[in-house]
Design a protein around this motif. Structure first.
Motif, PDB file in Angstrom:
ATOM      1  N   SER A 106       0.838  -1.204   0.000  1.00  0.00           N
ATOM      2  CA  SER A 106       0.000   0.000   0.000  1.00  0.00           C
ATOM      3  C   SER A 106       0.874   1.257   0.000  1.00  0.00           C
ATOM      4  O   SER A 106       0.503   2.287  -0.562  1.00  0.00           O
ATOM      5  N   GLU A 107       2.075   1.164   0.632  1.00  0.00           N
ATOM      6  CA  GLU A 107       3.000   2.301   0.620  1.00  0.00           C
ATOM      7  C   GLU A 107       3.490   2.581  -0.807  1.00  0.00           C
ATOM      8  O   GLU A 107       3.648   3.745  -1.200  1.00  0.00           O
ATOM      9  N   ASP A 108       3.728   1.498  -1.575  1.00  0.00           N
ATOM     10  CA  ASP A 108       4.148   1.675  -2.975  1.00  0.00           C
ATOM     11  C   ASP A 108       3.089   2.437  -3.762  1.00  0.00           C
ATOM     12  O   ASP A 108       3.406   3.338  -4.551  1.00  0.00           O
ATOM     13  N   LEU A 109       1.831   2.063  -3.550  1.00  0.00           N
ATOM     14  CA  LEU A 109       0.729   2.723  -4.275  1.00  0.00           C
ATOM     15  C   LEU A 109       0.610   4.188  -3.862  1.00  0.00           C
ATOM     16  O   LEU A 109       0.378   5.061  -4.709  1.00  0.00           O
ATOM     17  N   GLU A 110       0.774   4.465  -2.568  1.00  0.00           N
ATOM     18  CA  GLU A 110       0.678   5.852  -2.085  1.00  0.00           C
ATOM     19  C   GLU A 110       1.809   6.706  -2.646  1.00  0.00           C
ATOM     20  O   GLU A 110       1.591   7.823  -3.102  1.00  0.00           O
ATOM     21  N   LYS A 111       3.037   6.167  -2.652  1.00  0.00           N
ATOM     22  CA  LYS A 111       4.175   6.900  -3.223  1.00  0.00           C
ATOM     23  C   LYS A 111       3.976   7.149  -4.710  1.00  0.00           C
ATOM     24  O   LYS A 111       4.258   8.234  -5.213  1.00  0.00           O
ATOM     25  N   ALA A 112       3.481   6.145  -5.413  1.00  0.00           N
ATOM     26  CA  ALA A 112       3.233   6.298  -6.855  1.00  0.00           C
ATOM     27  C   ALA A 112       2.167   7.358  -7.106  1.00  0.00           C
ATOM     28  O   ALA A 112       2.283   8.170  -8.030  1.00  0.00           O
ATOM     29  N   SER A 113       1.130   7.371  -6.259  1.00  0.00           N
ATOM     30  CA  SER A 113       0.054   8.358  -6.392  1.00  0.00           C
ATOM     31  C   SER A 113       0.588   9.771  -6.206  1.00  0.00           C
ATOM     32  O   SER A 113       0.335  10.663  -7.024  1.00  0.00           O
ATOM     33  N   ALA A 164       2.258  -9.782  -7.199  1.00  0.00           N
ATOM     34  CA  ALA A 164       3.689 -10.005  -7.408  1.00  0.00           C
ATOM     35  C   ALA A 164       4.098  -9.503  -8.788  1.00  0.00           C
ATOM     36  O   ALA A 164       4.002 -10.216  -9.773  1.00  0.00           O
ATOM     37  N   VAL A 165       4.528  -8.241  -8.837  1.00  0.00           N
ATOM     38  CA  VAL A 165       5.019  -7.653 -10.086  1.00  0.00           C
ATOM     39  C   VAL A 165       6.274  -6.842  -9.789  1.00  0.00           C
ATOM     40  O   VAL A 165       6.458  -6.359  -8.674  1.00  0.00           O
ATOM     41  N   LYS A 166       7.125  -6.742 -10.793  1.00  0.00           N
ATOM     42  CA  LYS A 166       8.346  -5.955 -10.607  1.00  0.00           C
ATOM     43  C   LYS A 166       8.082  -4.463 -10.801  1.00  0.00           C
ATOM     44  O   LYS A 166       8.666  -3.630 -10.138  1.00  0.00           O
ATOM     45  N   LYS A 181      -1.138  31.307  -9.916  1.00  0.00           N
ATOM     46  CA  LYS A 181      -0.812  29.924  -9.581  1.00  0.00           C
ATOM     47  C   LYS A 181      -1.287  29.539  -8.182  1.00  0.00           C
ATOM     48  O   LYS A 181      -1.544  28.383  -7.910  1.00  0.00           O
ATOM     49  N   GLU A 182      -1.339  30.516  -7.283  1.00  0.00           N
ATOM     50  CA  GLU A 182      -1.632  30.231  -5.890  1.00  0.00           C
ATOM     51  C   GLU A 182      -3.078  29.768  -5.693  1.00  0.00           C
ATOM     52  O   GLU A 182      -4.001  30.297  -6.295  1.00  0.00           O
ATOM     53  N   ASN A 183      -3.235  28.815  -4.813  1.00  0.00           N
ATOM     54  CA  ASN A 183      -4.555  28.314  -4.379  1.00  0.00           C
ATOM     55  C   ASN A 183      -5.421  27.781  -5.519  1.00  0.00           C
ATOM     56  O   ASN A 183      -6.641  27.769  -5.415  1.00  0.00           O
ATOM     57  N   ILE A 184      -4.816  27.369  -6.621  1.00  0.00           N
ATOM     58  CA  ILE A 184      -5.543  26.733  -7.705  1.00  0.00           C
ATOM     59  C   ILE A 184      -5.321  25.233  -7.558  1.00  0.00           C
ATOM     60  O   ILE A 184      -4.202  24.752  -7.666  1.00  0.00           O
ATOM     61  N   LEU A 185      -6.380  24.519  -7.277  1.00  0.00           N
ATOM     62  CA  LEU A 185      -6.253  23.096  -6.964  1.00  0.00           C
ATOM     63  C   LEU A 185      -6.310  22.224  -8.209  1.00  0.00           C
ATOM     64  O   LEU A 185      -7.005  22.540  -9.179  1.00  0.00           O
ATOM     65  N   LEU A 186      -5.598  21.105  -8.131  1.00  0.00           N
ATOM     66  CA  LEU A 186      -5.631  20.098  -9.186  1.00  0.00           C
ATOM     67  C   LEU A 186      -6.879  19.252  -8.974  1.00  0.00           C
ATOM     68  O   LEU A 186      -7.118  18.742  -7.888  1.00  0.00           O
ATOM     69  N   ASN A 187      -7.686  19.130 -10.010  1.00  0.00           N
ATOM     70  CA  ASN A 187      -8.922  18.350  -9.923  1.00  0.00           C
ATOM     71  C   ASN A 187      -8.673  16.974 -10.549  1.00  0.00           C
ATOM     72  O   ASN A 187      -8.503  16.852 -11.755  1.00  0.00           O
ATOM     73  N   ILE A 188      -8.631  15.937  -9.700  1.00  0.00           N
ATOM     74  CA  ILE A 188      -8.388  14.572 -10.173  1.00  0.00           C
ATOM     75  C   ILE A 188      -9.698  13.986 -10.687  1.00  0.00           C
ATOM     76  O   ILE A 188     -10.661  13.858  -9.936  1.00  0.00           O
ATOM     77  N   LEU A 189      -9.722  13.631 -11.958  1.00  0.00           N
ATOM     78  CA  LEU A 189     -10.931  13.058 -12.556  1.00  0.00           C
ATOM     79  C   LEU A 189     -10.934  11.534 -12.417  1.00  0.00           C
ATOM     80  O   LEU A 189     -11.954  10.944 -12.096  1.00  0.00           O
ATOM     81  N   GLU A 190      -9.798  10.926 -12.683  1.00  0.00           N
ATOM     82  CA  GLU A 190      -9.649   9.464 -12.547  1.00  0.00           C
ATOM     83  C   GLU A 190      -8.234   9.170 -12.108  1.00  0.00           C
ATOM     84  O   GLU A 190      -7.304   9.875 -12.500  1.00  0.00           O
ATOM     85  N   GLN A 191      -8.072   8.114 -11.314  1.00  0.00           N
ATOM     86  CA  GLN A 191      -6.725   7.686 -10.951  1.00  0.00           C
ATOM     87  C   GLN A 191      -6.743   6.219 -10.540  1.00  0.00           C
ATOM     88  O   GLN A 191      -7.763   5.713 -10.092  1.00  0.00           O
ATOM     89  N   GLY A 192      -5.610   5.598 -10.725  1.00  0.00           N
ATOM     90  CA  GLY A 192      -5.514   4.204 -10.307  1.00  0.00           C
ATOM     91  C   GLY A 192      -4.267   3.531 -10.826  1.00  0.00           C
ATOM     92  O   GLY A 192      -3.708   3.915 -11.850  1.00  0.00           O
ATOM     93  N   PRO A 193      -3.818   2.487 -10.095  1.00  0.00           N
ATOM     94  CA  PRO A 193      -2.630   1.747 -10.506  1.00  0.00           C
ATOM     95  C   PRO A 193      -3.005   0.590 -11.428  1.00  0.00           C
ATOM     96  O   PRO A 193      -4.159   0.185 -11.501  1.00  0.00           O
ATOM     97  N   THR A 194      -1.995   0.061 -12.104  1.00  0.00           N
ATOM     98  CA  THR A 194      -2.212  -1.121 -12.947  1.00  0.00           C
ATOM     99  C   THR A 194      -1.948  -2.405 -12.154  1.00  0.00           C
ATOM    100  O   THR A 194      -1.971  -3.487 -12.718  1.00  0.00           O
ATOM    101  N   ALA A 195      -1.690  -2.281 -10.862  1.00  0.00           N
ATOM    102  CA  ALA A 195      -1.470  -3.449  -9.997  1.00  0.00           C
ATOM    103  C   ALA A 195      -2.216  -3.237  -8.681  1.00  0.00           C
ATOM    104  O   ALA A 195      -2.575  -2.115  -8.338  1.00  0.00           O
ATOM    105  N   LYS A 196      -2.438  -4.335  -7.952  1.00  0.00           N
ATOM    106  CA  LYS A 196      -3.142  -4.276  -6.669  1.00  0.00           C
ATOM    107  C   LYS A 196      -2.169  -4.599  -5.543  1.00  0.00           C
ATOM    108  O   LYS A 196      -1.113  -5.189  -5.763  1.00  0.00           O
ATOM    109  N   VAL A 197      -2.564  -4.233  -4.326  1.00  0.00           N
ATOM    110  CA  VAL A 197      -1.754  -4.553  -3.146  1.00  0.00           C
ATOM    111  C   VAL A 197      -1.607  -6.065  -3.047  1.00  0.00           C
ATOM    112  O   VAL A 197      -2.582  -6.812  -3.167  1.00  0.00           O
TER     113      VAL A 197
END
Length: 196
Positions: free
Chosen positions: A13-20, A66-68, A47-63
């Protein structure tokens, strides 16, 4: 049955959080650079206080998988505000002038404006916070100053200038140097005002 003996890498789960976090930072940098590159001259990109709006996100692997390596994908958008530099300067100068007293002036080259977005509503309205600084001085009208000094001795002129609160230093040059008084003809007196 099956399986293998040995070591393998698995996704945590730490890998996924770092990747995110890394992907968000990278995409935000790319969006900011794209906006900066497309901003026309004469416009200021906020530039200040303009937030990034995430529409979709996700990894190609799950917690636990076993992938490299795996990918983390984000689809995002960012809205920003562009300010017309001339309009902002005119607004700031008009506001500053309205706060000055009658004989006060400000040095245009000393004008500094810092702004930040306080609120960005979905209705398309924005509240800006402006911090303005400028050097302010009391106007020494060259004409009236010449009248006060004409015909007076160098010592009197020096004393008069020292008594003016808005003058920190005065230098008098007379040509030819043997003259002891300033000329009575105002056209022969030149006043140069310098700001430090």
């Amino acid at each position: 049955k099956g399986g293998f003996k040995g070591e393998t890498t698995v996704v945590s789960s730490e890998d996924l959080e770092k990747a995110s976090q890394a992907t968000k930072a990278k995409i935000e940098e790319k969006i900011d650079n794209a906006l900066k590159d497309r901003t026309l001259p004469g416009l200021i990109l906020v530039k200040e206080n303009i937030l990034l709006n995430i529409l979709e996100q996700g990894p190609t692997a799950k917690v636990g998988e076993a992938v490299k390596t795996f990918n983390y994908q984000i689809r995002a958008k960012k809205e920003t505000i562009l300010l017309a530099e001339d309009d902002l300067t005119a607004l700031v100068q008009a506001n500053l002038l309205s706060k000055l007293e009658d004989r006060q002036r400000f040095l245009p080259e000393s004008l500094q404006t810092n702004f930040s977005i306080e609120a960005l509503s979905e209705a398309g309205k924005t509240r800006l916070s402006l911090k303005v600084s400028a050097k302010i001085y009391t106007n020494l009208e060259a004409g009236s100053l010449k009248e006060q000094l004409s015909g007076k001795s160098i010592q009197e002129v020096q004393l008069n200038l020292q008594n003016l609160s808005q003058v920190s230093r005065a230098k008098i040059k007379i040509f030819p140097s043997f003259f002891k008084n300033l000329p009575k003809n105002l056209d022969k007196i030149k006043v140069n005002i310098n700001f430090e």
